[in-house]
Design an enzyme around this catalytic site. Structure first.
Site, PDB file in Angstrom:
ATOM      1  N   ASN A  10      10.862  12.486  25.518  1.00  0.00           N
ATOM      2  CA  ASN A  10      10.865  13.854  25.733  1.00  0.00           C
ATOM      3  C   ASN A  10      12.484  13.745  25.120  1.00  0.00           C
ATOM      4  OD1 ASN A  10      11.795  16.026  24.690  1.00  0.00           O
ATOM      5  ND2 ASN A  10      10.959  17.524  26.773  1.00  0.00           N
ATOM      6  N   LYS A  12      14.203  15.678  24.327  1.00  0.00           N
ATOM      7  CA  LYS A  12      15.032  16.705  24.323  1.00  0.00           C
ATOM      8  C   LYS A  12      16.748  16.621  23.956  1.00  0.00           C
ATOM      9  CE  LYS A  12      13.621  16.931  29.274  1.00  0.00           C
ATOM     10  NZ  LYS A  12      13.287  17.386  30.224  1.00  0.00           N
ATOM     11  N   HIS A  94       6.801  23.564  26.386  1.00  0.00           N
ATOM     12  CA  HIS A  94       7.427  22.425  27.627  1.00  0.00           C
ATOM     13  C   HIS A  94       8.028  24.094  28.726  1.00  0.00           C
ATOM     14  CE1 HIS A  94      10.680  20.656  29.796  1.00  0.00           C
ATOM     15  NE2 HIS A  94       9.706  19.393  29.387  1.00  0.00           N
ATOM     16  N   GLU A  96      10.736  23.869  29.663  1.00  0.00           N
ATOM     17  CA  GLU A  96      12.142  24.483  29.401  1.00  0.00           C
ATOM     18  C   GLU A  96      12.663  26.135  28.810  1.00  0.00           C
ATOM     19  OE1 GLU A  96      13.496  20.144  28.785  1.00  0.00           O
ATOM     20  OE2 GLU A  96      13.703  20.164  31.154  1.00  0.00           O
ATOM     21  N   GLY A 170      12.363  16.327  35.811  1.00  0.00           N
ATOM     22  CA  GLY A 170      14.073  15.629  35.864  1.00  0.00           C
ATOM     23  C   GLY A 170      14.580  16.315  37.228  1.00  0.00           C
ATOM     24  N   SER A 210       9.136  13.478  36.058  1.00  0.00           N
ATOM     25  CA  SER A 210       9.562  11.615  36.893  1.00  0.00           C
ATOM     26  C   SER A 210       8.550  10.823  36.588  1.00  0.00           C
ATOM     27  CB  SER A 210      10.060  12.137  38.391  1.00  0.00           C
ATOM     28  OG  SER A 210      11.120  12.900  38.432  1.00  0.00           O
TER      29      SER A 210
HETATM   30  C1  PEP Z   1       9.557  16.482  30.664  1.00  0.00           C
HETATM   31  O1  PEP Z   1      11.005  16.681  30.186  1.00  0.00           O
HETATM   32  O2  PEP Z   1       8.389  16.988  29.668  1.00  0.00           O
HETATM   33  C2  PEP Z   1       9.943  15.573  31.676  1.00  0.00           C
HETATM   34  C3  PEP Z   1       8.513  15.359  31.609  1.00  0.00           C
HETATM   35  O3  PEP Z   1      10.851  15.395  32.026  1.00  0.00           O
HETATM   36  P1  PEP Z   1      11.413  14.108  33.322  1.00  0.00           P
HETATM   37  O4  PEP Z   1      10.590  13.059  32.325  1.00  0.00           O
HETATM   38  O5  PEP Z   1      12.829  13.637  32.682  1.00  0.00           O
HETATM   39  O6  PEP Z   1      11.195  14.794  34.601  1.00  0.00           O
END
Ligand code: PEP
Length: 247
Positions: A10, A12, A94, A96, A170, A210
């Site tokens: 992703n 983003k 998601h 976000e 994140g 992460s």
């Molecule tokens: C995501 O946005 O789906 C995600 C898991 O981000 P990150 O791997 O940066 O934590």
């Protein structure tokens, strides 16, 4: 039926034409484990660029889609426009979009229904906040997100579930393998009880939050973890190591 391991990237709201081309070139050159399904999700503006440049084994996902066929919906993208552009996947739900863009369970479910009924596969995300985890409500929160989905969905074959604890996205704070496995197992149990044993056995449940080239191997050994949804690390060359973590 064995569940094919799945790794989604992703991007983003990150990248430029040149940086995204570089990521795609890097993936094109790499030897990717053919037993893994890889899907990348660039910003909408770059979907066509990525579809045109990425090798065909790599799937491409949008990061959003609308739940109406077409019309006066400024700023939205339709399912048929995605299909017209060779895009067969979308990420929905998601955290976000649920938190920053205020998408409700109802909206996410309706978009998921519209997409899947019209031939687009969905990476459907769920997960709890830190406050909810600390209050012991993790499984309750996820069950309620799943129930809202079940209220609108009858065909689960085009859905991949991504469990993404909000506190791990994140932040560099990855869930332990035990924490992730516990939630994944409970999602599978929920599917068995509330939908069917066949759907529970066949639905892939990804972990997101992460994930990196350092922690992916251990997570991938858990029996109910069928892959990852990767944010930050999908923009880096080490994404290849995550895709190949089972090899
Ligand atoms: C995501 O946005 O789906 C995600 C898991 O981000 P990150 O791997 O940066 O934590």
């Amino acid at each position: 039926m064995a569940r094919k391991f799945f790794v989604g990237g992703n991007f983003k709201m990150n990248g430029t034409i040149s940086s995204i081309k570089e990521i795609v070139e890097n993936l094109n050159k790499a030897q990717l484990d053919s037993s893994v399904e890889t899907v990348i999700a660039p910003p909408a503006l770059y979907l066509l660029l990525v579809r045109e440049h990425a090798k065909k084994e790599i799937g491409v996902a949008a990061q959003n889609v609308y739940d109406k066929p077409n019309g006066a919906f400024t700023g939205e993208i339709s399912v048929s426009q995605l299909k017209d552009s060779g895009i067969n996947w979308v990420i929905l739900g998601h955290s976000e979009r649920r938190t920053i863009l205020a998408e409700s369970d109802q909206t996410v479910s309706s978009k998921t229904k519209f997409a899947t009924e019209n031939g687009i596969s969905v990476i459907w995300c769920c997960g709890e906040s830190l406050e909810q985890r600390e209050a012991g409500k993790t499984l309750e929160v996820i069950a309620s997100q799943l129930s809202a989905l079940k209220a609108q969905i009858s065909d689960w074959s085009k859905i991949v579930v991504a469990y993404e604890p909000i506190w791990a996205i994140g932040t560099g704070k990855v869930a332990t393998t035990e924490q992730a496995q516990e939630v994944h197992a409970s999602i599978r149990e929920w599917l068995a009880k509330e939908v069917s044993q066949a759907v529970a056995d066949e639905t892939r449940i990804l972990y997101g939050g992460s994930v990196s080239e350092k922690n992916c191997k251990d997570l991938s050994k858990e029996k109910d973890i069928d892959g990852f949804l990767v944010g930050g690390a999908s923009l880096k060359p080490a994404f290849v190591d995550i895709i190949n973590c089972k090899a």
